[in-house]
Design a protein around this motif. Structure first.
Motif, mmCIF file in Angstrom:
data_model
loop_
_atom_site.group_PDB
_atom_site.id
_atom_site.type_symbol
_atom_site.label_atom_id
_atom_site.label_comp_id
_atom_site.label_asym_id
_atom_site.label_seq_id
_atom_site.Cartn_x
_atom_site.Cartn_y
_atom_site.Cartn_z
ATOM 1 N N GLU A 164 -4.859 5.783 3.302
ATOM 2 C CA GLU A 164 -4.695 4.616 2.437
ATOM 3 C C GLU A 164 -4.940 3.354 3.258
ATOM 4 N N SER A 165 -5.606 2.398 2.655
ATOM 5 C CA SER A 165 -5.916 1.155 3.350
ATOM 6 C C SER A 165 -4.654 0.338 3.582
ATOM 7 N N GLY A 166 -4.310 0.133 4.856
ATOM 8 C CA GLY A 166 -3.151 -0.695 5.175
ATOM 9 C C GLY A 166 -3.364 -2.138 4.774
ATOM 10 N N ALA A 167 -4.598 -2.634 4.880
ATOM 11 C CA ALA A 167 -4.893 -4.016 4.505
ATOM 12 C C ALA A 167 -4.707 -4.234 3.006
ATOM 13 N N ASP A 168 -5.186 -3.280 2.187
ATOM 14 C CA ASP A 168 -5.012 -3.394 0.731
ATOM 15 C C ASP A 168 -3.531 -3.348 0.365
ATOM 16 N N ARG A 200 -1.864 -6.673 1.134
ATOM 17 C CA ARG A 200 -2.194 -7.694 0.138
ATOM 18 C C ARG A 200 -1.383 -7.500 -1.133
ATOM 19 N N LEU A 201 -1.196 -6.243 -1.533
ATOM 20 C CA LEU A 201 -0.379 -5.958 -2.708
ATOM 21 C C LEU A 201 1.061 -6.410 -2.491
ATOM 22 N N LEU A 202 1.601 -6.130 -1.323
ATOM 23 C CA LEU A 202 2.979 -6.533 -1.025
ATOM 24 C C LEU A 202 3.108 -8.050 -0.957
ATOM 25 N N ASP A 203 2.057 -8.709 -0.506
ATOM 26 C CA ASP A 203 2.089 -10.171 -0.447
ATOM 27 C C ASP A 203 2.219 -10.766 -1.848
ATOM 28 N N VAL A 204 1.546 -10.150 -2.812
ATOM 29 C CA VAL A 204 1.664 -10.595 -4.203
ATOM 30 C C VAL A 204 3.062 -10.309 -4.735
ATOM 31 N N THR A 235 12.169 -2.726 -1.595
ATOM 32 C CA THR A 235 12.209 -1.527 -2.438
ATOM 33 C C THR A 235 10.811 -1.154 -2.914
ATOM 34 N N ALA A 236 10.040 -2.171 -3.328
ATOM 35 C CA ALA A 236 8.670 -1.919 -3.777
ATOM 36 C C ALA A 236 7.833 -1.344 -2.646
ATOM 37 N N ARG A 237 7.990 -1.873 -1.443
ATOM 38 C CA ARG A 237 7.210 -1.386 -0.300
ATOM 39 C C ARG A 237 7.465 0.086 -0.052
ATOM 40 N N VAL A 238 8.725 0.476 -0.031
ATOM 41 C CA VAL A 238 9.085 1.861 0.265
ATOM 42 C C VAL A 238 8.599 2.803 -0.836
ATOM 43 N N LEU A 239 8.842 2.422 -2.092
ATOM 44 C CA LEU A 239 8.519 3.311 -3.208
ATOM 45 C C LEU A 239 7.010 3.436 -3.424
ATOM 46 N N ILE A 240 6.291 2.320 -3.321
ATOM 47 C CA ILE A 240 4.842 2.361 -3.548
ATOM 48 C C ILE A 240 4.150 3.142 -2.440
ATOM 49 N N GLN A 241 4.540 2.912 -1.201
ATOM 50 C CA GLN A 241 3.928 3.648 -0.091
ATOM 51 C C GLN A 241 4.184 5.144 -0.224
#
Length: 275
Positions: A174-178, A181-185, A196-202
């Protein structure tokens, strides 16, 4: 989250891509070169030795020598008329640019985009870029993609190229850069807890590929294939990670998609890896 949303999420999470094994038999194999005569015959012998996993009467090898085409257009016409199931060739046909390792050459650039036939790209015979372990056999094959889940065709080709007793790596990066960017939004939306979003989405992104590889492993065992499956699922810089894996495991053959419906050129990381 409403109960309806919870039910929908549970339903979607249970909807997983299931792998279907199919043995691929490329009966017509075409070697395309820019040489002829004894040189082309020696190249054919080397190619057949490297791809000895495709030995047998059911596989018929043909040669398309250098005097059989003089332009990209005539190459495409010659390939179409031969109707191969697999093409074996090398970069910079009818060109001296093989001396610089920065492209595949115009013939291969177009061929890999126009034809739906799989193309094996070998190092140029005169370039000397081949690694010491390469072109000996295919007992270490790696399938690479940025979306492994559901790509049965890619997996089946990788398995077909792997010699009995060999290892086949199924990789998904999975692209770490993409992801960043998603987490930045997400971090700019106060209603969503960023960590929470970071852990669950990854976890969800990596789980889909991991589950699919497990389906592949079970199917391979059920078929009784003499191939060791090596899963690699991670997140990071795709090109760097793939290069590291290739070097670390001394991979003989990379199997990857070159066509992308959203691009006019070779698919994303496929081109720099092919080079």
């Amino acid at each position: 989250m409403t109960k309806l949303d919870q039910y929908e999420s549970a339903f979607r999470s249970a909807d997983k891509a299931v792998y279907a094994y199919e043995r691929i038999e490329p009966r017509e194999i075409l070697l395309v070169s820019d040489v002829g005569g004894e040189v082309a015959e020696r190249l054919l012998d080397r190619s057949r030795s490297f791809l000895s996993v495709l030995a047998g009467d059911q596989h018929r090898w043909q040669r398309l020598d250098g005097d059989g085409f003089d332009s990209v257009g005539s190459l495409l016409e010659a390939v179409e008329s031969r109707e191969p199931d697999l093409i074996v060739t090398y970069r910079h046909l009818h060109s001296n640019a093989w001396q610089w390792p920065y492209s595949l050459g115009e013939h291969l650039d177009v061929l890999t985009q126009v034809t739906a036939v799989p193309v094996i790209v070998l190092p140029h015979p005169e370039a000397g870029w081949a690694l010491p372990h390469s072109l000996q056999n295919t007992d270490r094959v790696m399938a690479i993609t940025d979306h492994l889940s559901g790509d049965d065709r890619l997996v089946n080709w990788a398995l077909r190229f792997t010699e009995p007793g060999g290892a086949c790596w199924l990789t998904h990066v999975e692209s770490g850069a993409d992801f960043d960017r998603l987490l930045d939004v997400i971090a700019k939306i106060p209603e969503i807890e960023t960590e929470t979003a970071r852990v669950l989405i990854q976890a969800r992104l990596l789980m889909e590929a991991t589950d699919y590889i497990e389906f592949c492993r079970k199917a391979i065992e059920a078929q009784g294939l003499d191939v060791r499956l090596e899963p690699r699922v991670s997140m990071g810089h795709r090109l760097s990670e793939y290069r590291r894996l290739v070097e670390e495991h001394r991979i003989d053959l990379l199997v990857m998609n070159t066509l992308d419906g959203e691009q006019l050129a070779m698919h994303g990381h496929a081109y720099p890896l092919a080079i």
